[in-house]
Design a protein around this motif. Sequence first.
Motif, PDB file in Angstrom:
ATOM      1  N   ILE A  84     -14.822 -11.857  -2.430  1.00  0.00           N
ATOM      2  CA  ILE A  84     -14.010 -13.008  -2.093  1.00  0.00           C
ATOM      3  C   ILE A  84     -13.397 -13.605  -3.354  1.00  0.00           C
ATOM      4  CG2 ILE A  84     -15.912 -14.658  -2.243  1.00  0.00           C
ATOM      5  CD1 ILE A  84     -14.684 -16.072   0.211  1.00  0.00           C
ATOM      6  N   ARG A  85     -12.179 -14.146  -3.201  1.00  0.00           N
ATOM      7  CA  ARG A  85     -11.539 -14.884  -4.288  1.00  0.00           C
ATOM      8  C   ARG A  85     -10.773 -16.063  -3.715  1.00  0.00           C
ATOM      9  NH1 ARG A  85      -8.110 -12.020  -8.745  1.00  0.00           N
ATOM     10  NH2 ARG A  85      -8.021 -14.224  -9.343  1.00  0.00           N
ATOM     11  N   ALA A  86     -10.793 -17.161  -4.437  1.00  0.00           N
ATOM     12  CA  ALA A  86     -10.019 -18.342  -4.074  1.00  0.00           C
ATOM     13  C   ALA A  86      -8.811 -18.431  -5.001  1.00  0.00           C
ATOM     14  CB  ALA A  86     -10.873 -19.605  -4.185  1.00  0.00           C
ATOM     15  N   GLU A  95      -7.954 -18.495   0.450  1.00  0.00           N
ATOM     16  CA  GLU A  95      -9.174 -17.730   0.192  1.00  0.00           C
ATOM     17  C   GLU A  95      -8.986 -16.319   0.750  1.00  0.00           C
ATOM     18  OE1 GLU A  95     -13.538 -19.152   0.686  1.00  0.00           O
ATOM     19  OE2 GLU A  95     -13.055 -17.992   2.480  1.00  0.00           O
ATOM     20  N   THR A 154     -14.874  -9.602  -9.823  1.00  0.00           N
ATOM     21  CA  THR A 154     -13.668  -9.281  -9.081  1.00  0.00           C
ATOM     22  C   THR A 154     -13.396  -7.782  -9.055  1.00  0.00           C
ATOM     23  OG1 THR A 154     -12.307  -9.583 -11.069  1.00  0.00           O
ATOM     24  CG2 THR A 154     -12.629 -11.509  -9.649  1.00  0.00           C
ATOM     25  N   ASP A 175      -8.254 -17.122   4.541  1.00  0.00           N
ATOM     26  CA  ASP A 175      -8.771 -18.418   5.000  1.00  0.00           C
ATOM     27  C   ASP A 175      -9.635 -18.259   6.244  1.00  0.00           C
ATOM     28  OD1 ASP A 175      -7.498 -19.789   2.923  1.00  0.00           O
ATOM     29  OD2 ASP A 175      -5.637 -19.973   4.066  1.00  0.00           O
ATOM     30  N   LEU A 217     -18.007 -22.137  -2.067  1.00  0.00           N
ATOM     31  CA  LEU A 217     -18.175 -20.699  -2.286  1.00  0.00           C
ATOM     32  C   LEU A 217     -19.648 -20.329  -2.416  1.00  0.00           C
ATOM     33  CD1 LEU A 217     -15.276 -19.889  -4.789  1.00  0.00           C
ATOM     34  CD2 LEU A 217     -15.418 -19.319  -2.369  1.00  0.00           C
ATOM     35  N   GLN A 221      -5.103 -20.512  -6.126  1.00  0.00           N
ATOM     36  CA  GLN A 221      -4.283 -21.712  -6.100  1.00  0.00           C
ATOM     37  C   GLN A 221      -2.827 -21.283  -5.905  1.00  0.00           C
ATOM     38  OE1 GLN A 221      -5.682 -24.868  -6.157  1.00  0.00           O
ATOM     39  NE2 GLN A 221      -7.515 -23.588  -5.991  1.00  0.00           N
ATOM     40  N   GLU A 231     -10.635 -12.550   1.329  1.00  0.00           N
ATOM     41  CA  GLU A 231     -11.928 -11.875   1.404  1.00  0.00           C
ATOM     42  C   GLU A 231     -11.744 -10.465   1.953  1.00  0.00           C
ATOM     43  OE1 GLU A 231     -16.420 -12.448   3.331  1.00  0.00           O
ATOM     44  OE2 GLU A 231     -14.763 -13.737   3.972  1.00  0.00           O
ATOM     45  N   SER A 263      -3.772 -23.750  -1.503  1.00  0.00           N
ATOM     46  CA  SER A 263      -4.833 -22.797  -1.834  1.00  0.00           C
ATOM     47  C   SER A 263      -4.977 -21.757  -0.732  1.00  0.00           C
ATOM     48  CB  SER A 263      -6.174 -23.522  -2.045  1.00  0.00           C
ATOM     49  OG  SER A 263      -6.589 -24.144  -0.833  1.00  0.00           O
ATOM     50  N   ASP A 316     -14.743 -26.826  -4.293  1.00  0.00           N
ATOM     51  CA  ASP A 316     -14.438 -25.434  -3.949  1.00  0.00           C
ATOM     52  C   ASP A 316     -15.562 -24.519  -4.385  1.00  0.00           C
ATOM     53  OD1 ASP A 316     -10.895 -25.727  -4.672  1.00  0.00           O
ATOM     54  OD2 ASP A 316     -12.062 -26.184  -2.870  1.00  0.00           O
ATOM     55  N   ARG A 317     -16.098 -24.779  -5.595  1.00  0.00           N
ATOM     56  CA  ARG A 317     -17.210 -23.961  -6.097  1.00  0.00           C
ATOM     57  C   ARG A 317     -18.438 -24.140  -5.223  1.00  0.00           C
ATOM     58  NH1 ARG A 317     -18.778 -19.378  -8.316  1.00  0.00           N
ATOM     59  NH2 ARG A 317     -20.640 -19.590  -9.613  1.00  0.00           N
TER      60      ARG A 317
END
Length: 276
Positions: free
Chosen positions: A91-93, A80, A26, A54, A8, A95, A82, A78, A4-5
């Motif tokens: 953007i943030r992901a 995403e 953030t 997403d 990104l 869980q 944005e 999950s 995931d990292r």
Amino acid sequence: MNPDRRALLAGAAALAASGAVRARTTDDLVLTGRFVQGGHVIGRTWPRALIFVDGEALTAASADGVFVIGFDRDAGPSAEIEARANGRSAIRALQIAPGDFPMTRVDGLPPATVEPSDPALLARIAREVEIKTEGFASRLDADGFSDGFDWPLTGFRVSSLWGAQRVLNGTPARPHYGIDLAAPLGTEIRAPAAGRVTLAEPDMHFEGGLVLIDHGQGLITAYLHQSQLDVRAGQDVRRGDSVGRVGMKGRATGPHLCWRMKWRNRNMDPSLMVRT
């Protein structure tokens, strides 16, 4: 490196090459809420920013930079989120935790509310589906959801949890997308947050007296089985205004309010929006 990292970082490089700037903190995209199946995000970002979920543009922030996103009962693990505005991007992901959905049985329902077969009744149900679809299509430019919700009833008992897998008269049915609040017949139902009534129908086949309220950006709550409606379509309501009265019309075996919530066709648990 975490996949995931890695994704990104690759996305950030591509965005930088296009001339946009992705926020490294953030600060430009603050997300709160309940990150669970049936839950939600309340976000704050740039005013009127376009919001992607997403990779798909689904909504836009209000003039104050507030937006809402709903997670369906069957949401994946999950998401995403944005925000994009004026060449900027943040953007943030997230869980998404799994929900815990029981199985419940409801017996003694009128057969016509479980497996209708009469042609005239089926035609009526089809017309009512069109009416409900129009009501749920509302996209009010407001953010009445931003301060959370109150319970629409006082002195109730939760008689059926949200998201339960239903068996009706012995027949497996789709999940229950409402939370049932048992209360005496005629108990007042109050708007849990500000919004606009998009549907007010006193006698739907399945729902009985039904009211829909858009609290902004397509976050819509529904109030089923009412014996009396106190609002009309197009009416603006404030937190605490009377919506109607608890009943047992439609597919019900006793007096209760079935309280539902949707965001752009995603079924959500309204109790997760209640202020604590």
